[in-house]
Design a protein around this motif. Structure first.
Motif, short mmCIF file in Angstrom:
data_model
loop_
_atom_site.label_atom_id
_atom_site.label_comp_id
_atom_site.label_asym_id
_atom_site.label_seq_id
_atom_site.Cartn_x
_atom_site.Cartn_y
_atom_site.Cartn_z
N HIS A 44 48.28 -4.77 31.03
CA HIS A 44 48.30 -3.45 30.37
C HIS A 44 48.34 -3.68 28.86
O HIS A 44 48.47 -4.82 28.40
CB HIS A 44 49.48 -2.60 30.85
CG HIS A 44 50.83 -3.28 30.83
ND1 HIS A 44 52.00 -2.64 31.18
CD2 HIS A 44 51.20 -4.54 30.48
CE1 HIS A 44 53.02 -3.47 31.06
NE2 HIS A 44 52.57 -4.62 30.64
N SER A 75 50.66 -2.50 26.99
CA SER A 75 52.04 -2.36 26.52
C SER A 75 52.58 -3.56 25.72
O SER A 75 53.44 -3.36 24.85
CB SER A 75 52.96 -2.04 27.70
OG SER A 75 52.55 -0.82 28.30
N GLN A 94 53.02 -3.02 22.12
CA GLN A 94 54.25 -2.35 21.63
C GLN A 94 55.17 -3.37 20.99
O GLN A 94 55.66 -3.18 19.87
CB GLN A 94 55.00 -1.69 22.79
CG GLN A 94 54.38 -0.45 23.37
CD GLN A 94 55.35 0.24 24.32
OE1 GLN A 94 56.56 0.22 24.12
NE2 GLN A 94 54.83 0.85 25.38
N ARG A 140 43.36 -6.68 35.88
CA ARG A 140 44.14 -6.76 37.13
C ARG A 140 43.20 -7.17 38.26
O ARG A 140 42.04 -6.76 38.28
CB ARG A 140 44.78 -5.40 37.47
CG ARG A 140 45.91 -5.06 36.52
CD ARG A 140 46.61 -3.77 36.90
NE ARG A 140 47.30 -3.23 35.73
CZ ARG A 140 48.00 -2.11 35.72
NH1 ARG A 140 48.13 -1.40 36.81
NH2 ARG A 140 48.59 -1.71 34.61
N GLN A 163 42.51 0.24 28.43
CA GLN A 163 43.61 1.19 28.25
C GLN A 163 43.76 1.51 26.78
O GLN A 163 43.28 0.78 25.91
CB GLN A 163 44.94 0.57 28.71
CG GLN A 163 45.11 0.46 30.22
CD GLN A 163 46.54 0.11 30.60
OE1 GLN A 163 47.29 -0.45 29.79
NE2 GLN A 163 46.92 0.44 31.81
N GLU A 176 47.15 2.28 24.45
CA GLU A 176 48.59 2.43 24.37
C GLU A 176 48.91 3.31 23.18
O GLU A 176 48.19 3.29 22.17
CB GLU A 176 49.20 1.03 24.13
CG GLU A 176 50.68 0.96 24.34
CD GLU A 176 51.02 0.83 25.82
OE1 GLU A 176 50.09 0.69 26.64
OE2 GLU A 176 52.21 0.87 26.15
N PHE A 192 58.80 3.84 34.94
CA PHE A 192 58.28 2.61 34.36
C PHE A 192 59.48 1.85 33.82
O PHE A 192 60.39 2.46 33.25
CB PHE A 192 57.31 2.90 33.20
CG PHE A 192 56.11 3.70 33.60
CD1 PHE A 192 55.07 3.13 34.31
CD2 PHE A 192 56.03 5.05 33.27
CE1 PHE A 192 53.96 3.88 34.68
CE2 PHE A 192 54.93 5.80 33.64
CZ PHE A 192 53.89 5.23 34.34
N PHE A 209 59.78 0.16 31.25
CA PHE A 209 59.86 0.12 29.79
C PHE A 209 60.08 1.48 29.16
O PHE A 209 60.11 1.59 27.94
CB PHE A 209 58.61 -0.55 29.20
CG PHE A 209 57.37 -0.35 30.03
CD1 PHE A 209 57.07 -1.24 31.05
CD2 PHE A 209 56.53 0.73 29.80
CE1 PHE A 209 55.93 -1.07 31.84
CE2 PHE A 209 55.39 0.91 30.58
CZ PHE A 209 55.10 0.01 31.61
N THR A 210 60.19 2.55 29.97
CA THR A 210 60.51 3.85 29.39
C THR A 210 61.64 4.51 30.19
O THR A 210 61.79 4.28 31.38
CB THR A 210 59.27 4.79 29.41
OG1 THR A 210 58.64 4.70 30.67
CG2 THR A 210 58.28 4.41 28.32
N GLY A 219 50.51 7.59 31.87
CA GLY A 219 51.93 7.34 32.05
C GLY A 219 52.58 7.34 30.68
O GLY A 219 51.98 6.94 29.69
N SER A 220 53.84 7.81 30.63
CA SER A 220 54.48 7.93 29.32
C SER A 220 56.00 7.97 29.48
O SER A 220 56.52 7.99 30.59
CB SER A 220 54.01 9.20 28.63
OG SER A 220 54.47 10.33 29.37
N GLY A 221 56.68 8.02 28.37
CA GLY A 221 58.13 8.17 28.40
C GLY A 221 58.75 7.80 27.07
O GLY A 221 58.05 7.47 26.12
N ALA A 260 56.29 6.29 24.12
CA ALA A 260 55.10 5.46 24.34
C ALA A 260 54.30 6.09 25.46
O ALA A 260 54.84 6.82 26.30
CB ALA A 260 55.52 4.04 24.72
N PHE A 261 53.00 5.81 25.45
CA PHE A 261 52.19 6.25 26.58
C PHE A 261 51.07 5.24 26.79
O PHE A 261 50.75 4.45 25.90
CB PHE A 261 51.60 7.65 26.35
CG PHE A 261 50.72 7.76 25.14
CD1 PHE A 261 49.37 7.42 25.20
CD2 PHE A 261 51.24 8.20 23.92
CE1 PHE A 261 48.56 7.53 24.08
CE2 PHE A 261 50.43 8.31 22.80
CZ PHE A 261 49.10 7.96 22.87
N GLY A 262 50.51 5.26 27.98
CA GLY A 262 49.39 4.38 28.29
C GLY A 262 48.38 5.14 29.13
O GLY A 262 48.75 5.83 30.08
#
Ligand code: PHE
Length: 357
Positions: free
Chosen positions: A174, A176, A179, A200, A213, A215, A254, A256-257, A287-289, A310-312
């Motif tokens: 990803h 991420s 970050q 992947r 992606q 980020e 996730f 990380f969030t 996805g985010s948080g 953050a979001f992806g």
């Protein structure tokens, strides 16, 4: 023997007459080479008496310098002339119309990538990058995904062979890790997006082993969930070029969030076409948080002072949605017919004022 002054004018005339580097070198050898005219005269100095030798020596050396200088100047102008000739010869008329059989087009991924950069750029985000081959730490550990965490299995990671110390590099699963890399080298406020390739071990109609992606990361002292929602809503409206879009923030997880949310947008299907922003079907797009305090600490910042979101998001996925492309695998098959159908004009660079698509 010819007078020195006469020899000088002969040699200078020969230098000036040399039409290319090779001819100029012949002149140089004939004058200054071992058996050249000037060198031969140098040899006669030994037989002269001291007074005579001094005067003749000085005169010869002066002549030698003059000829050497003339050769250097001539050489430069020959080189310049050769370059000019080459440039004139290699000139391409860029105003000529493109030959139709050579006309290329911009891949939908490149187009959407550029659209995303434009929209977030307008909101004050900079673009960040990171390597595709990552350490376990950046791809997992620093993102609060420990060794035994189930998320590791979900990521279908491509691993490299272990190094001598047993550690293994991975193809980033990803964006991420960018970050962490960004936190390490910047001081908040941080506002970045990181578009890029991710990998992947997965392949079907909606998955390819390499995909894209983007980020997003915002960190400062006050950013909260409300900012995240506003940002993503503005993005969706701008990207899908609609006035309204309904968004649903669904609690998720996730590592990380915290809290974590998956974001859905509303759509309908009309005549087999997906229409974003109308209707009451939901589709997940990202996805985010709020960035987990452990992740902020792993990035070298103080989680008691710094916070943010953050979001992806999958670039290929939003490209398929926006441009109605059914099969993800075709993105990477390099089929020119497909590209001509779905591609974009190279001269139509997406900008907010000029229009995205
Ligand atoms: N990295 C997550 C993924 O690949 C997406 C994500 C990024 C989620 C940032 C939350 C915050 O699925």
């Amino acid at each position: 023997m010819t007078e020195l002054s006469e020899l000088e004018s002969q040699l200078i005339a020969a230098v000036d007459a040399a039409g290319d580097e090779a001819a100029l070198d012949d002149v140089r050898v004939s004058a200054l080479g071992k058996k050249g005219t000037i060198s031969e005269r140098m040899k006669t100095l030994g037989k002269m008496d001291p007074e005579e030798r001094k005067a003749a020596g000085q005169a010869l050396n002066a002549l030698k310098d003059k000829v050497a200088d003339a050769i250097a100047i001539r050489s430069t102008s020959l080189k310049n002339a050769a370059l000019e000739a080459r440039l004139a010869n290699e000139f391409d008329d860029v105003t000529l119309p493109v030959r139709p059989e050579l006309k290329g087009s911009v891949h939908p991924v490149s187009q959407v990538w550029e659209e995303v950069v434009q929209i977030f750029g307008d909101m004050g985000f900079a673009v960040a990058e990171g390597p595709h081959i990552e350490t376990d730490w950046y791809n997992f550990g620093a993102l609060n995904i420990p060794e035994d965490h189930p998320a590791r299995q979900e990521h279908d990671t491509f691993y490299f062979n272990p190094k001598e110390d047993g550690s293994r590099m991975v193809l980033r699963t990803h964006t991420s890790p960018v970050q962490i890399r960004t936190m390490e080298k910047s001081t908040p406020p941080i506002r970045i997006i990181a578009p890029g390739r991710t990998y992947r071990c997965d392949s079907d109609q909606t998955h390819t082993p390499m995909f894209h992606q983007v980020e997003g990361l915002v960190l400062d002292e006050t950013t909260h969930l409300g900012h995240l929602k506003w940002c993503l809503e503005e993005f969706c409206k701008a990207f899908f070029e609609v006035d309204q879009v309904k968004m649903r923030f669904r609690a998720s997880h996730f590592p990380f969030t915290e809290p974590s949310m998956e974001v859905d947008i509303n759509y309908s299907v009309e005549n087999g076409q997906v229409k974003i922003g109308t209707g009451n079907k939901w589709m997940e797009i990202l996805g985010s948080g709020m960035v987990h305090p452990k992740v902020i600490a792993a990035g070298g910042l103080d989680p008691d002072k710094v916070q943010g979101f953050a979001f992806g998001m999958g670039i290929d996925r939003i490209a398929m949605l926006k441009y109605g492309i059914p099969d993800l695998r075709a993105f990477f098959e390099a089929d020119l017919r497909w590209l001509r159908h779905y591609g974009f004009s190279a001269l139509n660079v997406p900008t907010l004022p000029g229009g995205l698509s």
